[in-house]
Scaffold this active site. Structure first.
Site, PDB file in Angstrom:
ATOM      1  N   LEU A  63     -26.627   8.595 -16.996  1.00 28.60           N
ATOM      2  CA  LEU A  63     -27.206   8.284 -15.679  1.00 28.60           C
ATOM      3  C   LEU A  63     -26.283   7.429 -14.815  1.00 28.60           C
ATOM      4  O   LEU A  63     -26.492   7.313 -13.615  1.00 28.60           O
ATOM      5  CB  LEU A  63     -28.565   7.594 -15.840  1.00 28.60           C
ATOM      6  N   ARG A  64     -25.310   6.783 -15.401  1.00 22.47           N
ATOM      7  CA  ARG A  64     -24.263   6.036 -14.665  1.00 22.47           C
ATOM      8  C   ARG A  64     -24.721   4.748 -13.990  1.00 22.47           C
ATOM      9  O   ARG A  64     -23.924   4.110 -13.309  1.00 22.47           O
ATOM     10  CB  ARG A  64     -23.597   6.921 -13.609  1.00 22.47           C
ATOM     11  N   ASP A 152     -21.987   6.621 -27.733  1.00 22.87           N
ATOM     12  CA  ASP A 152     -21.484   7.836 -27.076  1.00 22.87           C
ATOM     13  C   ASP A 152     -20.390   7.561 -26.051  1.00 22.87           C
ATOM     14  O   ASP A 152     -20.458   6.641 -25.261  1.00 22.87           O
ATOM     15  CB  ASP A 152     -22.615   8.604 -26.404  1.00 22.87           C
ATOM     16  N   HIS A 232     -23.357  16.729 -29.288  1.00 27.95           N
ATOM     17  CA  HIS A 232     -22.441  17.768 -28.778  1.00 27.95           C
ATOM     18  C   HIS A 232     -21.469  18.371 -29.812  1.00 27.95           C
ATOM     19  O   HIS A 232     -20.257  18.281 -29.664  1.00 27.95           O
ATOM     20  CB  HIS A 232     -21.672  17.287 -27.550  1.00 27.95           C
ATOM     21  N   ASP A 321     -25.579  16.823 -22.333  1.00 29.98           N
ATOM     22  CA  ASP A 321     -24.425  15.934 -22.121  1.00 29.98           C
ATOM     23  C   ASP A 321     -24.085  15.880 -20.632  1.00 29.98           C
ATOM     24  O   ASP A 321     -22.910  15.948 -20.244  1.00 29.98           O
ATOM     25  CB  ASP A 321     -23.212  16.369 -22.947  1.00 29.98           C
ATOM     26  N   PHE A 339     -13.282  13.168 -18.548  1.00 32.33           N
ATOM     27  CA  PHE A 339     -13.983  14.198 -19.324  1.00 32.33           C
ATOM     28  C   PHE A 339     -15.436  14.261 -18.854  1.00 32.33           C
ATOM     29  O   PHE A 339     -16.054  13.223 -18.628  1.00 32.33           O
ATOM     30  CB  PHE A 339     -14.000  13.817 -20.806  1.00 32.33           C
ATOM     31  N   GLY A 340     -15.994  15.473 -18.759  1.00 30.30           N
ATOM     32  CA  GLY A 340     -17.439  15.584 -18.541  1.00 30.30           C
ATOM     33  C   GLY A 340     -17.825  16.519 -17.423  1.00 30.30           C
ATOM     34  O   GLY A 340     -17.115  16.660 -16.431  1.00 30.30           O
TER      35      GLY A 340
HETATM   36  N1  LIG Z   1     -18.854  14.275 -22.647  1.00 32.02           N
HETATM   37  C1  LIG Z   1     -17.991  13.863 -21.769  1.00 32.02           C
HETATM   38  O1  LIG Z   1     -17.016  14.567 -21.517  1.00 32.02           O
HETATM   39  N2  LIG Z   1     -18.126  12.687 -21.124  1.00 32.02           N
HETATM   40  C2  LIG Z   1     -19.162  11.720 -21.302  1.00 32.02           C
HETATM   41  C3  LIG Z   1     -19.029  10.947 -22.566  1.00 32.02           C
HETATM   42  C4  LIG Z   1     -19.532  11.663 -23.794  1.00 32.02           C
HETATM   43  O2  LIG Z   1     -20.608  12.254 -23.813  1.00 32.02           O
HETATM   44  O3  LIG Z   1     -18.852  11.603 -24.808  1.00 32.02           O
HETATM   45  C5  LIG Z   1     -19.154  10.799 -20.092  1.00 32.02           C
HETATM   46  O4  LIG Z   1     -19.770   9.729 -20.133  1.00 32.02           O
HETATM   47  O5  LIG Z   1     -18.555  11.158 -19.057  1.00 32.02           O
HETATM   48 ZN   LIG Z   2     -20.181  11.997 -26.383  1.00 32.00          ZN
END
Ligand SMILES: NC(=O)N[C@@H](CC(=O)O)C(=O)O
Ligand SMILES: [Zn+2]
Length: 442
Positions: A63-64, A152, A232, A321, A339-340
């Protein structure tokens, strides 16, 4: 408030219900479920031709908030969840500051309550500041209401410290949500290590980066008796190890994300460097960063193993995720971008299109993996539609075919590799506590 849902095809794993029925909800609870209910209601929804399932529960959302509200806020994240058919989400603790004490837990809980769209369960970090050095106040956070602990975003590399955390989790009877990644072995990798990474000139991430920690975590779960939930999972050996651990009666469960069963590493396309004319900025692009996530998209063999693992109920959960990032962060290069990818608003249609229509899952298994199993793992009385239970419900049209349009997302994040992809299956309405929190345009 009295809500009547008419003519829907109810799919409810808890009771193995798979039939057309009406549902009457009053004051937030289901009070009746049978054919042809005649009752006065404040709101009547015709769900003819749609599946009526227990509201989806996402065990893996970022959710940041606090700290990175430019990526997502609790409000935009909750709205994205409602759009995706989710009625409960677990928020990961890798915020700024990290959720490692009861005050931050309460901050998120209060904000989510004020927003009042979907249920938000804030997960607590395992170590202080996710630094991997000292345990966080796990007991204090448990008192504040965390449903699970997780580091995580990274792994706790110190196995002894992790074992201590697992002992506490076992004592409190909460699951450990494990992000499995050997931090040293990643060595700057940005995508799966294979022929395609070589072709793109990008550093690879081997399957062993995940597999080594999956193996370790299963052993530690066995030693401590802690409930281990693997986040994941992306590799074929993860599936095999989960299968083996379950045969040995280890308390392990596992999740797969839609991008990992839909895309392979080969889908990552090259992008040439360019100049942003307006900003006079050189963009040293190499490939589409909307395909960069952790763990990375894997090979065709891995994808096949994940699908079969879900089909055979080795893999228990489909989670998103959901990891929103800003356009500016992603509009860089595979080397620099975080990443994400976002996932809340594309998970249900991808699951239906890629797994149900392809014959891997029945609609009942879809409801199990997106709602019933997460509820059981987290230990909440949800994911079940029957008289007396909370009316958290999703209405899903399995006939609607359309193209995913990221400009329509409720999330702030537009970082998806699925924009423009044709899918079948649409969330028509999301109901939380008997209240309609989302309805699709007709
Ligand atoms: N999955 C991702 O690529 N990024 C996630 C971190 C995580 O879930 O490991 C994030 O917080 O941006
Ligand atoms: Zn993760």
């Amino acid at each position: 408030m009295i809500l009547l849902i008419k003519n829907g095809h109810v799919i409810n794993p808890a009771t193995e219900t798979d039939e057309v029925a009406d549902i009457l909800a009053e004051d937030g609870k289901v009070v009746k479920m049978e054919k042809n209910i005649k009752a006065k209601a404040d709101r009547v929804i015709d769900a003819k031709g749609c599946y009526v399932m227990p509201g989806f529960i996402d065990m893996h959302v970022h959710l940041r908030d606090p700290g990175q509200e430019q990526k997502e806020t609790i409000e935009t994240g909750c709205n994205a969840a409602a759009h995706g058919g989710y009625t409960t989400i677990l928020a990961m603790p890798n915020t700024k500051p990290v959720v490692d004490n009861p005050d931050v837990v309460k901050y998120v809980q209060n904000k989510a309550k004020t927003v009042g769209v979907v249920n938000v369960l804030q997960v607590g970090a395992i170590t202080k500041g996710q630094q991997g050095k000292e345990l966080a106040d796990i007991r204090g956070m448990y008192e504040a209401g965390i449903p699970a602990i997780s580091e995580d975003g990274r792994s706790v590399m110190n196995s002894e410290l992790y074992r201590e955390a697992m002992e506490i989790a076992a004592e409190l009877d909460i699951p450990v949500l494990a992000h499995c990644e050997d931090i040293n072995l990643v060595n700057g990798g940005v995508m799966n290590e294979d022929a395609h990474s070589k072709e793109l000139g990008l550093k690879g991430i081997t399957n062993s980066v995940e597999d080594i920690i999956v193996a370790r975590d299963i052993m530690l779960s066995r030693d401590t008796g802690a409930k281990l939930h693997l986040c994941h999972c992306s590799t074929r050996d993860s599936v095999k190890m989960v299968q083996h651990a379950k045969m040995e009666k280890t308390k392990v469960t596992a999740e797969v994300c839609p991008h990992h069963f839909t895309l392979t590493s080969d889908d990552i396309h090259k992008i040439e460097p360019s100049i942003d004319q307006e900003k006079k900025l050189a963009i040293d692009a190499d490939a589409d960063t909307n395909f960069k996530m952790n763990p990375p998209l894997r090979s065709r063999e891995d994808v096949q193993a994940l699908k079969e693992g879900l089909r055979d109920n080795i893999m228990d959960v489909i989670s998103t995720d959901h990891a929103p990032h800003t356009f500016e962060e992603k509009n860089t290069s595979m080397k620099k971008a975080p990443f994400g990818i976002v996932g809340l608003e594309t998970a249900a249609c991808l699951t239906y299109t890629e797994l149900v229509l392809q014959g891997y899952l029945t609609p009942m298994q879809m409801a199990e993996k997106m709602s019933y199993n997460p509820a059981k793992i987290v230990g909440i009385d949800k994911g079940d539609i029957q008289p007396g239970k909370i009316a958290d419900i999703v209405i899903f049209d399995p006939e609607k075919t359309y193209k995913i349009d990221k400009t329509k997302f409720a999330s702030k994040g537009r970082n998806t590799p699925f924009d423009g992809r044709e899918v079948t299956g649409k969330v028509m309405a999301t109901i939380v506590d008997g209240r309609v929190v989302y309805e699709a345009e007709a």
